[in-house]
Design an enzyme around this catalytic site. Structure first.
Site, PDB file in Angstrom:
ATOM      1  N   GLU A  45       0.841  -1.196   0.000  1.00  0.00           N
ATOM      2  CA  GLU A  45       0.000   0.000   0.000  1.00  0.00           C
ATOM      3  C   GLU A  45       0.883   1.255   0.000  1.00  0.00           C
ATOM      4  O   GLU A  45       1.677   1.452   0.915  1.00  0.00           O
ATOM      5  CB  GLU A  45      -0.915  -0.017   1.222  1.00  0.00           C
ATOM      6  CG  GLU A  45      -1.869  -1.206   1.229  1.00  0.00           C
ATOM      7  CD  GLU A  45      -2.456  -1.488   2.602  1.00  0.00           C
ATOM      8  OE1 GLU A  45      -2.362  -0.603   3.483  1.00  0.00           O
ATOM      9  OE2 GLU A  45      -3.004  -2.583   2.796  1.00  0.00           O
ATOM     10  N   GLU A  76      -4.499  -6.833   3.110  1.00  0.00           N
ATOM     11  CA  GLU A  76      -3.278  -7.515   3.549  1.00  0.00           C
ATOM     12  C   GLU A  76      -3.293  -8.990   3.196  1.00  0.00           C
ATOM     13  O   GLU A  76      -2.255  -9.559   2.820  1.00  0.00           O
ATOM     14  CB  GLU A  76      -3.088  -7.319   5.052  1.00  0.00           C
ATOM     15  CG  GLU A  76      -2.636  -5.927   5.458  1.00  0.00           C
ATOM     16  CD  GLU A  76      -3.726  -4.873   5.332  1.00  0.00           C
ATOM     17  OE1 GLU A  76      -3.403  -3.676   5.197  1.00  0.00           O
ATOM     18  OE2 GLU A  76      -4.913  -5.262   5.363  1.00  0.00           O
ATOM     19  N   GLN A  98       1.885  -2.012   5.834  1.00  0.00           N
ATOM     20  CA  GLN A  98       2.153  -0.626   6.207  1.00  0.00           C
ATOM     21  C   GLN A  98       2.428  -0.427   7.695  1.00  0.00           C
ATOM     22  O   GLN A  98       3.283   0.365   8.085  1.00  0.00           O
ATOM     23  CB  GLN A  98       0.982   0.243   5.767  1.00  0.00           C
ATOM     24  CG  GLN A  98       1.304   1.705   5.655  1.00  0.00           C
ATOM     25  CD  GLN A  98       0.203   2.448   4.933  1.00  0.00           C
ATOM     26  OE1 GLN A  98      -0.849   2.726   5.507  1.00  0.00           O
ATOM     27  NE2 GLN A  98       0.441   2.766   3.662  1.00  0.00           N
ATOM     28  N   PHE A  99       1.715  -1.132   8.550  1.00  0.00           N
ATOM     29  CA  PHE A  99       1.983  -1.188   9.983  1.00  0.00           C
ATOM     30  C   PHE A  99       1.803  -2.636  10.418  1.00  0.00           C
ATOM     31  O   PHE A  99       0.906  -3.324   9.937  1.00  0.00           O
ATOM     32  CB  PHE A  99       1.017  -0.295  10.780  1.00  0.00           C
ATOM     33  CG  PHE A  99       1.259   1.175  10.607  1.00  0.00           C
ATOM     34  CD1 PHE A  99       2.093   1.867  11.476  1.00  0.00           C
ATOM     35  CD2 PHE A  99       0.670   1.867   9.561  1.00  0.00           C
ATOM     36  CE1 PHE A  99       2.319   3.226  11.316  1.00  0.00           C
ATOM     37  CE2 PHE A  99       0.896   3.218   9.388  1.00  0.00           C
ATOM     38  CZ  PHE A  99       1.717   3.909  10.271  1.00  0.00           C
ATOM     39  N   ALA A 100       2.621  -3.086  11.362  1.00  0.00           N
ATOM     40  CA  ALA A 100       2.524  -4.476  11.818  1.00  0.00           C
ATOM     41  C   ALA A 100       1.147  -4.786  12.381  1.00  0.00           C
ATOM     42  O   ALA A 100       0.692  -5.931  12.351  1.00  0.00           O
ATOM     43  CB  ALA A 100       3.592  -4.764  12.871  1.00  0.00           C
ATOM     44  N   ASP A 101       0.456  -3.779  12.884  1.00  0.00           N
ATOM     45  CA  ASP A 101      -0.896  -3.958  13.416  1.00  0.00           C
ATOM     46  C   ASP A 101      -1.874  -4.454  12.365  1.00  0.00           C
ATOM     47  O   ASP A 101      -2.911  -5.034  12.679  1.00  0.00           O
ATOM     48  CB  ASP A 101      -1.423  -2.627  13.965  1.00  0.00           C
ATOM     49  CG  ASP A 101      -0.416  -1.905  14.843  1.00  0.00           C
ATOM     50  OD1 ASP A 101       0.679  -1.594  14.330  1.00  0.00           O
ATOM     51  OD2 ASP A 101      -0.710  -1.648  16.015  1.00  0.00           O
ATOM     52  N   TYR A 102      -1.547  -4.220  11.085  1.00  0.00           N
ATOM     53  CA  TYR A 102      -2.459  -4.609  10.000  1.00  0.00           C
ATOM     54  C   TYR A 102      -2.163  -5.997   9.449  1.00  0.00           C
ATOM     55  O   TYR A 102      -2.783  -6.419   8.469  1.00  0.00           O
ATOM     56  CB  TYR A 102      -2.353  -3.609   8.836  1.00  0.00           C
ATOM     57  CG  TYR A 102      -2.635  -2.175   9.182  1.00  0.00           C
ATOM     58  CD1 TYR A 102      -3.364  -1.820  10.311  1.00  0.00           C
ATOM     59  CD2 TYR A 102      -2.180  -1.154   8.350  1.00  0.00           C
ATOM     60  CE1 TYR A 102      -3.623  -0.501  10.620  1.00  0.00           C
ATOM     61  CE2 TYR A 102      -2.438   0.181   8.648  1.00  0.00           C
ATOM     62  CZ  TYR A 102      -3.160   0.499   9.785  1.00  0.00           C
ATOM     63  OH  TYR A 102      -3.407   1.809  10.069  1.00  0.00           O
ATOM     64  N   PRO A 105      -4.982  -9.775   9.186  1.00  0.00           N
ATOM     65  CA  PRO A 105      -5.780 -10.367   8.102  1.00  0.00           C
ATOM     66  C   PRO A 105      -4.974 -11.287   7.194  1.00  0.00           C
ATOM     67  O   PRO A 105      -5.548 -12.125   6.495  1.00  0.00           O
ATOM     68  CB  PRO A 105      -6.285  -9.130   7.332  1.00  0.00           C
ATOM     69  CG  PRO A 105      -6.297  -8.038   8.336  1.00  0.00           C
ATOM     70  CD  PRO A 105      -5.090  -8.302   9.194  1.00  0.00           C
ATOM     71  N   HIS A 145      -1.493   1.323  15.561  1.00  0.00           N
ATOM     72  CA  HIS A 145      -0.286   1.646  14.802  1.00  0.00           C
ATOM     73  C   HIS A 145       0.969   1.451  15.648  1.00  0.00           C
ATOM     74  O   HIS A 145       2.016   2.043  15.351  1.00  0.00           O
ATOM     75  CB  HIS A 145      -0.323   3.093  14.304  1.00  0.00           C
ATOM     76  CG  HIS A 145      -1.439   3.389  13.370  1.00  0.00           C
ATOM     77  ND1 HIS A 145      -2.722   3.641  13.808  1.00  0.00           N
ATOM     78  CD2 HIS A 145      -1.472   3.467  12.011  1.00  0.00           C
ATOM     79  CE1 HIS A 145      -3.500   3.873  12.760  1.00  0.00           C
ATOM     80  NE2 HIS A 145      -2.761   3.766  11.662  1.00  0.00           N
TER      81      HIS A 145
END
Length: 354
Positions: A45, A76, A98-102, A105, A145
């Site tokens: 992204e 993701e 983009q962030f490890a939090d994402y 999925p 984030h």
């Protein structure tokens, strides 16, 4: 006498170097690998025209073209699924989450497909993908984030987990990860992305003297995965850390005047247990520091391994200093981090009878 050990050039490193922060070192690694191998693909992204939310891929699309550096939809699961297929086909994709939090999925694609492809196909197919993702706190990103999910992936057989702490290591480890024939999760501690960042380093109780920027060879070099680095030699205590916490521990130990040996793990899986074991048997004490939550964190595995291998050499219980078992706090993230106060308290406890 304790000493901070200097960076040493890895085999193949060119003599020419440049001052880089971690973002610049990562960008250099990607650029070099795309020059060397036409099968290396960068995807994710906003990684294309915009150059990534943290600018790690800036300029790569303009140089290497839209077919090798391209933006993806916000999916993701789809990003990693496509990357797995590309890898099986013979490419070497480097997808960015983009962030490890994402990354959650994409968990099924990583665990059920990427990690198991070599085994399930009896070695006929591999999954040479390198998943880059910023992780941890330091930018006031709040709960979505700022997470540190490395412990989840170290549990998964077939995935390698890498976390650099310096620009030099980031470049060399990323090159090695891209060249690896198995899936690698490359977590980048965004708190130290930009090197000397006074607005974040000069907190009242967190004023380190050493910032994570440095001289980085401008050309190709690689750092072998699975090799820890002793960043500070010492004889009274072993501290195991990775990512941002390496710098925090180095500063706290210097202020406290403790003769500690600090080991930067660099690669969690595969783990350099030999270096850890040798150090703990020498010092007789062990402290583990990481930003992730305490329960189920990678520190628990480290503690168990040290206990199993070094029990008769330990002169004090193993100490852990970690994040708290709470949702990640937005306004209180600097209280959440293991910092000088909590690490110093642990130092006093473990060194009490020394």
């Amino acid at each position: 006498m304790s000493e901070i050990l200097p960076e040493t050039a890895e085999a193949g490193a060119e003599a020419t170097s440049s001052r880089m922060n971690m973002i610049q070192a990562i960008n250099s690694a990607l650029d070099i690998m795309m020059d060397r191998d036409p099968n290396v693909i960068v995807m994710g992204e906003d990684v294309g025209y915009f150059g990534g939310v943290f600018r790690a891929t800036a300029g790569l699309q303009a140089k290497h073209g839209k077919t090798r550096v391209f933006d993806t939809p916000i999916t993701e699961c789809g990003i990693i699924g496509v990357a797995v297929g590309m890898g099986a086909y013979g490419l070497r994709p480097v997808p960015e989450i983009q962030f490890a939090d994402y990354i959650y999925p994409a968990l099924d694609q990583l665990v059920s497909e990427a990690a198991r492809l070599r085994y399930r196909s009896a070695g006929e197919f591999t999954s040479p993908i390198t998943v880059r993702s910023p992780f941890g706190g330091g930018i006031f990103g709040g709960q979505t984030h700022s997470q540190s999910p490395e412990g989840i992936f170290t549990h998964v057989s077939g995935i390698k987990t890498v976390i650099p702490s310096t620009p030099y290591d980031a470049k060399g480890l990323l090159i090695a990860a891209i060249e690896d024939n198995d899936p690698v999760l490359f977590f980048e501690p965004k708190r130290i992305y930009n090197g000397p960042f006074d607005g974040y380093w000069d907190r009242p109780t967190q004023n380190w003297s050493k910032h994570p920027a440095g001289d980085v060879p401008t050309g190709y070099y690689r750092i072998e995965l699975g090799k820890a680095k002793v960043v500070r030699a010492g004889g009274a205590l072993t501290i195991l850390a990775y990512g941002t916490m390496v710098h925090v521990c180095t500063a706290v130990v210097a202020a406290a005047g403790v003769d500690a040996e600090i080991i930067d793990l660099r690669t969690l899986i595969p783990l350099d247990i030999e270096t850890i074991e040798a150090s703990v048997k020498k010092t007789g004490r062990c402290m583990i520091v990481h930003e992730a939550t305490r329960t189920g964190g990678f520190g628990a595995e480290l503690s168990a391994l040290v206990q199993e291998r070094c029990f008769y050499h330990l002169e004090a219980p193993i100490e852990r200093v970690t994040g708290f078992d709470t949702p990640y706090p937005h306004s209180l993230e600097w209280a959440y981090f293991p910092g000088p106060v909590r690490i110093t308290e642990a130092l006093k406890k473990i060194m009490k009878d020394a």
